[in-house]
Design a protein around this motif. Structure first.
Motif, PDB file in Angstrom:
ATOM      1  N   GLN A  13       0.839  -1.215   0.000  1.00  0.00           N
ATOM      2  CA  GLN A  13       0.000   0.000   0.000  1.00  0.00           C
ATOM      3  C   GLN A  13       0.869   1.259   0.000  1.00  0.00           C
ATOM      4  OE1 GLN A  13      -2.836  -0.429   3.298  1.00  0.00           O
ATOM      5  NE2 GLN A  13      -4.386  -0.281   1.714  1.00  0.00           N
ATOM      6  N   HIS A  14       1.911   1.204   0.820  1.00  0.00           N
ATOM      7  CA  HIS A  14       2.857   2.325   0.924  1.00  0.00           C
ATOM      8  C   HIS A  14       3.559   2.538  -0.425  1.00  0.00           C
ATOM      9  CE1 HIS A  14       5.720   4.381   4.054  1.00  0.00           C
ATOM     10  NE2 HIS A  14       5.206   5.224   3.213  1.00  0.00           N
ATOM     11  N   TYR A  16       2.411   1.869  -3.390  1.00  0.00           N
ATOM     12  CA  TYR A  16       1.494   2.492  -4.353  1.00  0.00           C
ATOM     13  C   TYR A  16       1.253   3.962  -4.042  1.00  0.00           C
ATOM     14  CZ  TYR A  16       0.400  -1.816  -6.795  1.00  0.00           C
ATOM     15  OH  TYR A  16       0.490  -2.940  -7.563  1.00  0.00           O
ATOM     16  N   ALA A  17       1.161   4.302  -2.766  1.00  0.00           N
ATOM     17  CA  ALA A  17       0.946   5.708  -2.396  1.00  0.00           C
ATOM     18  C   ALA A  17       2.093   6.561  -2.949  1.00  0.00           C
ATOM     19  CB  ALA A  17       0.858   5.848  -0.882  1.00  0.00           C
ATOM     20  N   ARG A  18       3.309   6.074  -2.760  1.00  0.00           N
ATOM     21  CA  ARG A  18       4.469   6.822  -3.243  1.00  0.00           C
ATOM     22  C   ARG A  18       4.467   6.882  -4.772  1.00  0.00           C
ATOM     23  NH1 ARG A  18       8.524   8.013   0.001  1.00  0.00           N
ATOM     24  NH2 ARG A  18       8.058   6.284   1.390  1.00  0.00           N
ATOM     25  N   MET A  20       1.946   6.726  -6.850  1.00  0.00           N
ATOM     26  CA  MET A  20       0.900   7.613  -7.368  1.00  0.00           C
ATOM     27  C   MET A  20       1.304   9.076  -7.174  1.00  0.00           C
ATOM     28  SD  MET A  20      -1.249   5.574  -8.703  1.00  0.00           S
ATOM     29  CE  MET A  20      -0.155   4.168  -8.917  1.00  0.00           C
ATOM     30  N   GLN A  21       1.942   9.368  -6.033  1.00  0.00           N
ATOM     31  CA  GLN A  21       2.419  10.736  -5.800  1.00  0.00           C
ATOM     32  C   GLN A  21       3.450  11.143  -6.851  1.00  0.00           C
ATOM     33  OE1 GLN A  21       3.811  11.478  -1.837  1.00  0.00           O
ATOM     34  NE2 GLN A  21       1.913  10.836  -0.866  1.00  0.00           N
ATOM     35  N   TRP A  77      -6.097   8.064  -6.857  1.00  0.00           N
ATOM     36  CA  TRP A  77      -6.474   7.423  -5.593  1.00  0.00           C
ATOM     37  C   TRP A  77      -6.624   5.936  -5.849  1.00  0.00           C
ATOM     38  CZ3 TRP A  77      -7.751   9.519  -0.640  1.00  0.00           C
ATOM     39  CH2 TRP A  77      -7.582  10.903  -0.553  1.00  0.00           C
ATOM     40  N   LEU A  78      -5.698   5.177  -5.326  1.00  0.00           N
ATOM     41  CA  LEU A  78      -5.683   3.728  -5.576  1.00  0.00           C
ATOM     42  C   LEU A  78      -6.059   2.984  -4.302  1.00  0.00           C
ATOM     43  CD1 LEU A  78      -3.139   1.936  -7.767  1.00  0.00           C
ATOM     44  CD2 LEU A  78      -3.437   1.086  -5.451  1.00  0.00           C
TER      45      LEU A  78
ATOM     46  N   THR B   4       9.612  13.425  -3.931  1.00  0.00           N
ATOM     47  CA  THR B   4       9.115  12.179  -3.344  1.00  0.00           C
ATOM     48  C   THR B   4      10.141  11.062  -3.529  1.00  0.00           C
ATOM     49  OG1 THR B   4       8.020  11.759  -5.434  1.00  0.00           O
ATOM     50  CG2 THR B   4       6.650  12.638  -3.672  1.00  0.00           C
ATOM     51  N   TYR B  15       3.567   2.975  10.148  1.00  0.00           N
ATOM     52  CA  TYR B  15       2.693   3.409   9.049  1.00  0.00           C
ATOM     53  C   TYR B  15       1.225   3.319   9.483  1.00  0.00           C
ATOM     54  CZ  TYR B  15       0.939   3.814   4.241  1.00  0.00           C
ATOM     55  OH  TYR B  15       0.301   4.218   3.103  1.00  0.00           O
ATOM     56  N   MET B  86      -3.467   7.814   0.196  1.00  0.00           N
ATOM     57  CA  MET B  86      -2.213   7.805  -0.566  1.00  0.00           C
ATOM     58  C   MET B  86      -1.076   8.375   0.288  1.00  0.00           C
ATOM     59  SD  MET B  86      -3.804   6.400  -2.836  1.00  0.00           S
ATOM     60  CE  MET B  86      -2.370   5.911  -3.744  1.00  0.00           C
ATOM     61  N   LEU B  87      -1.027   7.863   1.489  1.00  0.00           N
ATOM     62  CA  LEU B  87      -0.099   8.373   2.505  1.00  0.00           C
ATOM     63  C   LEU B  87       1.287   7.754   2.373  1.00  0.00           C
ATOM     64  CD1 LEU B  87       0.334   9.733   5.416  1.00  0.00           C
ATOM     65  CD2 LEU B  87      -0.457   7.538   6.318  1.00  0.00           C
ATOM     66  N   THR B  88       2.304   8.612   2.364  1.00  0.00           N
ATOM     67  CA  THR B  88       3.679   8.108   2.495  1.00  0.00           C
ATOM     68  C   THR B  88       4.270   8.657   3.786  1.00  0.00           C
ATOM     69  OG1 THR B  88       4.593   9.944   1.215  1.00  0.00           O
ATOM     70  CG2 THR B  88       4.084   7.939   0.013  1.00  0.00           C
ATOM     71  N   ARG B 100       3.423  12.680   3.507  1.00  0.00           N
ATOM     72  CA  ARG B 100       2.740  13.323   2.375  1.00  0.00           C
ATOM     73  C   ARG B 100       1.465  12.546   2.138  1.00  0.00           C
ATOM     74  NH1 ARG B 100       6.558  16.017  -1.448  1.00  0.00           N
ATOM     75  NH2 ARG B 100       5.004  15.605  -3.025  1.00  0.00           N
ATOM     76  N   TYR B 102      -2.731  12.706   0.109  1.00  0.00           N
ATOM     77  CA  TYR B 102      -3.797  13.386  -0.610  1.00  0.00           C
ATOM     78  C   TYR B 102      -4.977  13.489   0.347  1.00  0.00           C
ATOM     79  CZ  TYR B 102      -1.410  12.248  -5.038  1.00  0.00           C
ATOM     80  OH  TYR B 102      -0.518  12.136  -6.069  1.00  0.00           O
ATOM     81  N   ILE B 121      -3.124  18.256  -1.597  1.00  0.00           N
ATOM     82  CA  ILE B 121      -2.006  17.411  -1.179  1.00  0.00           C
ATOM     83  C   ILE B 121      -1.417  18.064   0.068  1.00  0.00           C
ATOM     84  CG2 ILE B 121      -0.430  18.537  -2.848  1.00  0.00           C
ATOM     85  CD1 ILE B 121       1.134  15.867  -2.916  1.00  0.00           C
TER      86      ILE B 121
END
Lengths: 139, 145
Positions: A13-14, A16-18, A20-21, A77-78, B4, B15, B86-88, B100, B102, B121
């Motif tokens: 999940q992490h 994919y978040a990165r 997509m960013q 948004w995935l 990023t 996390y 979409m959290l990093t 970071r 959304y 963001i």
């Protein structure tokens, strides 16, 4: 095929978040580096698949330049990931992605709803996309 | 703007902790619980966004701004729901994290249809607070502004 641990699910999940960013920020090189050297990006919105990092990064650079010109921001948004482990620690990930688009001075709207099917492989400590197939719901 | 690209991702446990922190924080502001919400920030926290030239510095000012936003929504008869994703999460130091994410806000008027109100963001610096986290800095970019 077998399912994966909670920890690995989080890690993906992490990932994919990165990813997509990076895509939405137009960081073409960083984005392409999340694919294997010979990675493939196939989409029903594209006439033919992008093969290899150079082609994949060029496609993102071009798409991002177009959006910048149109003064539009997109956010991928995935979610709704299912992860199955294949042989040789390959992962098969199926997910949904909504693309939220905002034009300058406008309100956000959903530009696309898509299905994303990935084959991920491990390289050192990180995961890379070997094959991605994106299917837009409207096509 | 920080890239990023360079990253020191955290453990799955941290996390998850940070995800829970944000869920709670978003629910607090959407419920209008400003006093509880502001405690998710350090005393001298700074919040800034691309739509306002002047950042809000310190809990007192942050509280005032939050009250104004909450009251505005009430007067307009709308509810806001912050969806964060979409959290990093990257480690800055032993007791600090760079995140970071959304976030979009869904607005619904009584008897009305939900609508996207805003897409953003966010970039935070979180610092350890007891067994949890607090926001020290927040920078939000509103899409389309």
């Amino acid at each position: 095929m077998s399912t994966v641990s909670t920890e690995l699910y989080q890690e993906i999940q992490h990932f994919y978040a990165r990813q997509m960013q990076q895509l939405d920020a137009g960081e073409a090189e960083a984005w392409a580096a999340t694919f294997t050297e010979d990675g493939v990006f196939e989409a029903n919105a594209h006439p033919e698949p992008s093969m290899g990092r150079a082609v994949i990064s060029a496609a993102v650079r071009q798409a991002h330049a177009k959006l910048t010109e149109a003064q539009e921001v997109r956010r991928h948004w995935l979610g709704m990931l299912t992860i199955d482990r294949g042989e040789d620690d390959t992962l098969f990930v199926r997910s949904y992605a909504l693309i939220v688009a905002t034009k300058k001075g406008g309100t956000p709207s959903i530009a696309f709803s898509t299905l994303c099917e990935d084959t991920l492989v491990q390289d050192g400590g990180s995961w890379l996309v070997k094959y991605r197939k994106v299917t837009r719901d409207d096509l | 703007m920080t890239s990023t690209t360079t990253s020191t991702p955290v453990s799955a446990e941290v996390y998850e902790q940070v995800r829970c922190f944000y869920s709670r924080q978003m629910q607090l502001i959407d419920s209008g619980r400003v006093r509880d919400w502001v405690e998710t920030f350090v005393e001298d926290a700074v919040i800034a966004n691309n739509a306002n030239p002047e950042p809000a510095r310190g809990r007192e000012i942050i509280t005032r701004v939050a009250h104004r936003i909450v009251n505005e929504a009430r007067e307009n008869g709308v509810l806001h729901r912050h969806w964060l994703g979409m959290l990093t999460v990257d480690r800055l130091g032993p007791d600090s994290l760079a995140t970071r994410f959304y976030a979009f806000v869904v607005e619904t008027a009584k008897g009305g249809q939900p609508e996207f109100y805003r897409s953003t963001i966010g970039r935070d610096v979180l610092v350890r607070h007891g067994s949890g986290w607090q926001v020290r800095e927040r920078y939000v970019t509103h899409d389309g502004s």
